[in-house]
Design a protein around this motif. Structure first.
Motif, PDB file in Angstrom:
ATOM      1  N   PHE A 115      -8.994   4.456  -0.988  1.00  0.00           N
ATOM      2  CA  PHE A 115      -8.913   3.681   0.254  1.00  0.00           C
ATOM      3  C   PHE A 115     -10.309   3.692   0.852  1.00  0.00           C
ATOM      4  O   PHE A 115     -10.807   4.743   1.276  1.00  0.00           O
ATOM      5  CB  PHE A 115      -7.897   4.335   1.189  1.00  0.00           C
ATOM      6  N   VAL A 117      -7.848  -0.162  -2.293  1.00  0.00           N
ATOM      7  CA  VAL A 117      -7.704  -0.834  -1.002  1.00  0.00           C
ATOM      8  C   VAL A 117      -9.058  -0.796  -0.296  1.00  0.00           C
ATOM      9  O   VAL A 117      -9.687   0.264  -0.217  1.00  0.00           O
ATOM     10  CB  VAL A 117      -6.646  -0.147  -0.111  1.00  0.00           C
ATOM     11  N   ILE A 167       0.835  -1.202   0.000  1.00  0.00           N
ATOM     12  CA  ILE A 167       0.000   0.000   0.000  1.00  0.00           C
ATOM     13  C   ILE A 167       0.868   1.250   0.000  1.00  0.00           C
ATOM     14  O   ILE A 167       0.652   2.183  -0.786  1.00  0.00           O
ATOM     15  CB  ILE A 167      -0.945   0.004   1.216  1.00  0.00           C
TER      16      ILE A 167
END
Length: 712
Positions: free
Chosen positions: A415, A442, A102
């Motif tokens: 995210f 993510v 990430i």
């Protein structure tokens, strides 16, 4: 002591030793009912049951969702380790590998496309601490302006309307305990009996005490059955109805002139406009008779106390802010606010819908309900966070607009924490394509949701049983959710995940927390002096007092039970009436020859939001196994629809297939479909992408559609 007695006490002791009790709160609606999970070990098997626990709001009550919440938390499909997409398949990886990946991808994308290439999509189901930290994570760790959350799809209209009208939004302006004593109530677009069942006893008690209840809904529901008067409104005409009611009150001189003069602005403009309206046109546009309009207006204005409650029915429209303001005009014109048993209640939907919108997840907000565009607010938060004010990003865009920014190649990565936007947003086909277009996605979740399946990395988070923190319920009461259940597998708390990613990005000094309480202590400082002031609240107080109503500016303050008793929250202390014209939101969908029916959406009691949690509960899923279309039998006959058969429903945005369910009580020009299902049963596929200009709320509650039988 006899052998029989000895056996009894021995069995009782063994049972007690085999029993564990976990204090917690329901993870679903905004009532945030306190409860306990009882774990019993019988031989080698564990079994669970949930019981209610006394508290000021729900008083020990639980609904069917709360009683079975543990089933999804303990479900075998819970994610227990990070997953990474490799060759289009998900493979387990270590936390170190996931966080490192990430960090590397985020750095690469920002290096190539700039800070705002990254975005954050939050949730109104996470704790106050995690909502606060997510906003800080976006603006300090990622340094991006792009952050918003799924509460934008639920409570944004009511929040914006209250802020504009009163200068402050705290859901309920009074405590929930005043409901039984009020003399008259308007329930505008709220089906509390199915959505917040444990609040219903307050309204039932009000009925016992002689309160008159007016319900506004195009359908007959469990809630409208409680009402003395059900206004079965034509979808999308709520502003016309509110204006019509106030027009009658003015004409009959049933307004509170003293309150209007001393405590409000702009009444004369509103009055002049309303008196120019044609009563016959109001009747035609709303579908409500003049007799019913007169009855509702006269009863509400004549009683000495009254409350208005709104929810998604009138809020989830592209003129939702103006609609709520039109109803708030009625409260102000009759003086029914800021005094005992009179006020406004926005029936918050999600578990932490109130707190999550107060502490920095919204694109234009900083913690404490501060504005990201206000220099003094920016300076205060920058000092608390230990950064320079100039380094705070500016205002971003709303939740749905972030997907439009992806389409425009402005956003390259997202995210997502504890949300399922590929199901919950309007025009979901577009949203899914936007997420698929991202360079890197993510998702943090309990399960492999429809959104998680599109991710590059999926991180396992903890459930309500495991994750301690505060939640702010429907009446603005901050409550501490205890959570001592063992963490399943290698899952981590949301706040732990944020801290680890921030640390890997080189921003660990700003995220040093070792507990949720440490985060809350910083939140107290960040909110101090703001509109949503939590400074006087501590974990110790919450444990001793079982919740504290904000604002609570000092440790000695008792919390604010009733807002606006002396003045409103605007600088001059006065509220602002709104001149809301009938044509507000004229770009809303219109029925026509091609799409001749109004489509509205909503909930069923056994499910919650996109159903990702409740469909994991066998007890809840069994109650409603699939989506359905509620339709009047005469309408069904007109379009060749048979009872309990599959129906294709089409709008300009797409189509779905659901099973028919006949109802003699729904309007003949209206169909209803609940929104808890996915794929070809996801009604949000049919909802357009127009947004409320004030708060960016989509128009879930009104689409134009057509129906046809599915050939077998």
């Amino acid at each position: 002591m006899t052998d029989l007695m000895l056996k009894y006490f021995r069995d009782k002791q063994q049972k007690a030793q085999a029993e564990k009790v976990y204090d917690t709160q329901c993870p679903f609606c905004s009532m945030q009912c306190k409860m306990q999970l009882i774990e019993q070990k019988i031989v080698s098997r564990k079994q669970y049951k949930t019981i209610g626990k006394d508290n000021p709001t729900s008083q020990g009550r639980l609904c069917i969702k709360g009683m079975n919440a543990h089933q999804h938390a303990l479900h075998h499909e819970r994610l227990k380790q990070p997953l990474m997409r490799v060759n289009d398949e998900f493979v387990p990886v270590s936390w170190e590998t996931a966080i490192e990946t990430i960090s590397t991808k985020f750095n690469q994308l920002q290096s190539e496309y700039g800070k705002n290439a990254l975005s954050v999509y939050g949730s109104a189901s996470i704790t106050n601490e995690e909502a606060y930290l997510l906003g800080k994570f976006a603006r300090v760790a990622l340094q991006t302006k792009y952050i918003d959350y799924n509460g934008r799809l639920c409570m944004a209209s009511a929040a914006t309307a209250a802020n504009i009208t009163f200068g402050l939004d705290r859901g309920f302006t009074n405590t929930i305990n005043e409901i039984p004593e009020t003399r008259v109530m308007i329930l505008a677009g709220t089906n509390i009996a199915d959505c917040q069942p444990t609040i219903i006893p307050y309204f039932e008690k009000a009925k016992e005490n002689g309160s008159y209840i007016i319900a506004i809904d195009p359908r007959e529901t469990s809630t409208t059955k409680l009402a003395d008067l059900h206004l079965k409104i034509k979808p999308g005409s709520d502003i016309v109805l509110a204006n019509g009611l106030l027009k009658i009150m003015i004409e009959k001189d049933l307004i509170d002139t003293k309150f209007i003069t001393e405590r409000t602005h702009d009444f004369d403009k509103v009055k002049a406009y309303l008196l120019s309206l044609d009563s016959n046109e109001i009747v035609s546009e709303t579908g409500i008779s003049l007799e019913e309009l007169n009855q509702a207006a006269t009863v509400f204005a004549s009683e000495p106390s009254g409350m208005i409650f709104t929810a998604r029915g009138i809020e989830q429209q592209i003129n939702g802010t103006d609609t709520v303001r039109a109803f708030l005009n009625i409260l102000l014109a009759t003086g029914k606010i800021g005094k005992e048993n009179s006020g406004y209640g926005a029936i918050t939907g999600q578990g932490n819908g109130q707190g999550a919108r107060e502490h920095g997840q919204k694109a234009d907000q900083l913690p404490g309900y501060r504005s990201i565009e206000n220099p003094a607010d920016r300076k205060h938060i920058a000092e608390v966070w230990g950064i320079k004010e100039k380094d705070l990003p500016g205002k971003g865009v709303s939740a749905y607009e972030m997907f439009e920014q992806i389409e425009k190649d402005e956003i390259k990565s997202m995210f997502i924490m504890c949300s399922n936007p590929v199901v919950s947003n309007p025009n979901t086909n577009f949203v899914k394509k936007a997420l698929e277009k991202l360079s890197f996605l993510v998702v943090v979740d309990l399960y492999m949701s429809e959104t998680a399946r599109l991710a590059d990395i999926v991180l396992p988070t903890t459930s309500y049983l495991e994750d301690e923190g505060t939640m702010t319920n429907v009446e603005g009461r901050v409550m501490l959710r205890e959570a001592s259940f063992p963490v399943l597998g290698n899952a981590k708390h949301d706040w732990e995940i944020l801290c680890e990613v921030a640390n890997k990005l080189g921003k660990g000094q700003y995220f040093p927390y070792q507990s949720a309480e440490e985060i809350f202590e910083e939140l107290r400082l960040a909110s101090r002096g703001g509109k949503a002031d939590y400074y006087g609240i501590t974990y110790d107080r919450l444990r001793k007092e079982n919740g504290v109503l904000w604002p609570c500016p000092t440790p000695e303050a008792q919390g604010t039970k009733r807002l606006f008793e002396q003045q409103f929250a605007h600088p001059d202390g006065k509220a602002k009436l709104a001149l809301v014209k009938t044509e507000s939101g004229q770009n809303k969908p219109q029925i026509n020859e091609r799409y001749p029916l109004y489509l509205t959406t909503g909930r069923v009691m056994s499910h919650y939001l996109t159903g990702e949690q409740t469909r994991k509960s066998s007890s809840l899923a069994a109650r409603n196994v699939e989506a359905y279309i509620e339709i009047h039998p005469e309408t069904a006959k007109k379009y060749g629809i048979e009872a309990n058969k599959l129906v294709k429903v089409t709008s300009e945005k797409g189509w779905i297939i659901v099973r028919s369910q006949f109802s003699n009580t729904i309007r003949k020009d209206t169909i209803f479909i609940p929104f808890h299902w996915t794929e070809n049963q996801n009604v949000n596929r049919l909802v357009g992408d127009s947004l409320d200009p004030h708060c960016k709320m989509p128009g879930f509650k009104m689409s134009a559609a057509r129906i046809s039988p599915v050939a077998y």
